[in-house]
Design a protein around this motif. Structure first.
Motif, short mmCIF file in Angstrom:
data_model
loop_
_atom_site.label_atom_id
_atom_site.label_comp_id
_atom_site.label_asym_id
_atom_site.label_seq_id
_atom_site.Cartn_x
_atom_site.Cartn_y
_atom_site.Cartn_z
N TYR A 1 11.81 -22.65 51.46
CA TYR A 1 12.57 -22.38 52.68
C TYR A 1 11.69 -21.67 53.72
O TYR A 1 11.68 -22.03 54.90
N VAL A 2 10.92 -20.68 53.27
CA VAL A 2 10.03 -19.96 54.19
C VAL A 2 8.94 -20.87 54.71
O VAL A 2 8.61 -20.87 55.91
N LEU A 3 8.37 -21.71 53.82
CA LEU A 3 7.29 -22.59 54.24
C LEU A 3 7.74 -23.59 55.29
O LEU A 3 6.98 -23.90 56.22
N ILE A 4 8.95 -24.12 55.16
CA ILE A 4 9.39 -25.09 56.16
C ILE A 4 9.72 -24.40 57.49
O ILE A 4 9.50 -24.97 58.57
N LEU A 5 10.20 -23.15 57.43
CA LEU A 5 10.43 -22.42 58.67
C LEU A 5 9.13 -22.21 59.45
O LEU A 5 9.10 -22.25 60.67
N LEU A 6 8.03 -22.04 58.69
CA LEU A 6 6.74 -21.85 59.35
C LEU A 6 6.23 -23.12 60.01
O LEU A 6 5.36 -23.08 60.90
N GLN A 7 6.76 -24.28 59.57
CA GLN A 7 6.32 -25.56 60.17
C GLN A 7 7.09 -25.92 61.43
O GLN A 7 6.66 -26.78 62.20
N ILE A 8 8.25 -25.27 61.63
CA ILE A 8 9.10 -25.64 62.76
C ILE A 8 8.58 -25.06 64.08
O ILE A 8 8.22 -23.90 64.13
N ASP B 1 10.71 -29.86 48.17
CA ASP B 1 9.78 -29.05 47.38
C ASP B 1 8.46 -28.93 48.15
O ASP B 1 7.48 -29.61 47.85
N ILE B 2 8.44 -28.08 49.14
CA ILE B 2 7.33 -28.02 50.10
C ILE B 2 6.01 -27.68 49.42
O ILE B 2 4.97 -28.23 49.76
N ASN B 3 6.01 -26.74 48.48
CA ASN B 3 4.75 -26.33 47.84
C ASN B 3 4.43 -27.13 46.59
O ASN B 3 3.43 -26.89 45.93
N GLY B 4 5.30 -28.08 46.24
CA GLY B 4 5.00 -28.98 45.14
C GLY B 4 4.93 -28.35 43.77
O GLY B 4 4.18 -28.82 42.91
N ASP B 5 5.72 -27.31 43.52
CA ASP B 5 5.68 -26.65 42.21
C ASP B 5 6.79 -27.12 41.28
O ASP B 5 6.98 -26.58 40.20
N GLY B 6 7.54 -28.16 41.71
CA GLY B 6 8.58 -28.70 40.86
C GLY B 6 9.92 -28.00 41.01
O GLY B 6 10.89 -28.36 40.33
N ARG B 7 10.02 -27.00 41.88
CA ARG B 7 11.28 -26.27 42.10
C ARG B 7 11.53 -26.13 43.60
O ARG B 7 10.59 -26.08 44.39
N VAL B 8 12.80 -26.07 43.98
CA VAL B 8 13.16 -25.80 45.37
C VAL B 8 13.77 -24.42 45.42
O VAL B 8 14.83 -24.17 44.84
N ASN B 9 13.07 -23.48 46.09
CA ASN B 9 13.54 -22.10 46.13
C ASN B 9 13.21 -21.47 47.48
O ASN B 9 12.83 -22.16 48.43
N ILE B 10 13.33 -20.17 47.54
CA ILE B 10 13.16 -19.45 48.81
C ILE B 10 11.75 -19.62 49.39
O ILE B 10 11.56 -19.59 50.61
N VAL B 11 10.77 -19.84 48.51
CA VAL B 11 9.40 -20.05 48.99
C VAL B 11 9.34 -21.31 49.85
O VAL B 11 8.72 -21.31 50.92
#
Length: 454
Positions: A447-454, A435-445
């Motif tokens: 997924y995009v955020l972790i791609l930006l960290q790689i 849950d990269i953005n910490g909103d309590g859900r794991v979704n496409i957002v």
């Protein structure tokens, strides 16, 4: 949420706390009862881990039901396998808790368990797990009913008795585990008892009444009136709860997610309405921006509000139609520690005690006020301490590091996508890490955020 807080807070009244403490028999820490423990060529004094297993020493009255707790001290996350025979006085009646002989306490919340009757006045309690997830605190809770003919001063023992094959060891059952077990059964047992008397937290209110006694003689016409004094003692129970935040040691794994519990003891089924403020080190990140309701609040309505100023403070509220709050873990916080942690770093997690803090019974009456005052005055703060002595027994997940290998790469991005599709395959820690953005859900957002960290 604001309406709930306002409704609960509006009933506050100032009252003085009256406490009368009663002494219990002193029972030394020593060896288990029952059969002698076979040391098998080891010296228990060589154990680096020297826990104490203790049974409550409590008071009760004739025919009352009294709670006895089995607690662990000094073995936090050092054990998982336990086999403990509990022997109690044959005059006591074991009272079921939720259709079981005993209830597992918060110290064993991550452990599997079994239990079985052992003769007419004994039970066998066992735990196990795939890692050393046993905690310090209350491991088992038992209820006993005293006999109706119990007399003041009677003592009813409740003991840990060793039988061959009993254990208190770690997952590996290695040398450290065997030494710890040897120490426990030969040096680390504090037996319990129930003593008949006034409740240990009772106070006595004495009222004096005057009665007129009239006597008349037949030899005179004089009537004599004599005043006689009688004393009536009224016993009133005072509940003395302990609110505590975990004191946790964590590894030097930067960005790791560490759990801290807010627990209650000494107020089982005595409270309902609470409003508690917790402030945590500003370097910590509260995962999802909220706490998780624990089993102690299972039968209560609950809500929470995160502060904007200061951002590192949260308000936690419960309410109920009856006094359904239980002893145990009331709330759990998952904190992400900074990535630059080092040995010796301490992150405080503390209660904020002020006029808005509430720990009350359903009726919000005088008894509730006294209970609240005690809880406020005795609340224990917690912390997370970073230690290089903590051995990692498996992956330690941090935000974005879903596989726990210490780096964030394309493998973690694939796992974020997998969590989206089939979350049931993953542990709670992995879902938190995804849950990269910490909103309590794991979704496409995410997924995009972790791609930006790689």
């Amino acid at each position: 949420m604001k309406k709930l807080i306002k409704r609960v807070c509006s009933a506050l009244v100032s009252l003085q706390l009256i406490v009368c403490a009663s002494a219990l028999p002193s029972i030394a820490v020593g060896k288990a009862g029952g059969n002698p423990y076979g040391i098998n060529d080891v010296d228990p004094q060589d154990s680096e881990i020297k826990p104490t297993l203790s049974l409550s020493q409590v008071k009760g009255t004739a025919d009352s039901v009294v709670t006895v707790e089995l607690s662990v001290i000094g073995a936090d996350e050092k054990y998982c396998y336990t086999d403990l025979h509990i022997k109690y006085d044959s005059r006591l009646k074991l009272v079921y808790r939720d259709d079981e002989y005993a209830e597992k306490g918060p110290a064993g919340k991550k452990l599997s368990y079994t239990q079985e009757k052992d003769g007419e006045s004994g039970i066998l309690l066992t735990t196990s797990a795939d890692k050393n997830s046993g905690r310090d605190g209350v491991l088992w809770i038992m209820d006993f009913q005293l006999p109706s003919d119990a007399k003041m001063g009677d003592v009813y023992p409740v003991c840990i008795n060793y039988k061959e094959g009993d254990h208190f060891t770690n997952f590996e059952n290695d040398e450290a585990g065997k030494l710890m077990e040897a120490w426990v059964f030969t040096n680390g047992i504090e037996q319990g008892c129930i003593t008949v008397g006034n409740e240990p937290e009772d106070k006595q209110e004495t009222t004096t009444t005057t009665a007129k006694i009239t006597t008349t003689t037949t030899t005179t016409t004089t009537t004599t009136t004599t005043a006689a004094t009688t004393t009536t003692t009224v016993t009133k129970k005072v509940v003395q709860p302990q609110l505590s935040l975990s004191k946790v040691k964590a590894s030097e794994k930067g960005g790791a997610i560490v759990s801290v519990d807010l627990s209650v003891s000494g107020a089982d089924k005595e409270y309902a309405n609470t409003c508690l403020f917790v402030k945590y080190d500003e370097r910590l990140k509260l995962v999802n921006g909220e706490a998780k309701k624990g089993p102690a609040a299972e039968e209560l309505e609950a809500g929470q509000a995160q502060f904007s100023d200061p951002e590192n403070q949260i308000c936690l509220v419960t309410a109920g139609r009856g006094n359904d709050g239980r002893d145990g873990v009331l709330w759990t916080f998952d904190f992400q520690v900074p990535y630059d942690v080092k040995d010796g770093d301490i992150f405080d997690v503390e209660f904020v005690i002020d006029d808005g803090c509430i720990f009350q019974n359903r009726d919000m009456n005088e008894d509730g006020e006294e209970m609240e005052t005690w809880a406020k005055e005795h609340a224990e703060n917690g912390y997370i301490e970073i230690s290089d002595e903590i051995e990692i027994e498996g992956p330690v997940y941090s935000l974005g590091d879903i596989n726990g290998d210490g780096i964030i790469n394309v493998s973690d991005a694939v796992l974020v996508f997998a969590v989206m599709i089939n979350p049931g395959r993953f542990s709670e820690e992995q879902k938190l890490a995804a849950d990269i953005n910490g909103d309590g859900r794991v979704n496409i957002v995410d997924y995009v955020l972790i791609l930006l960290q790689i």
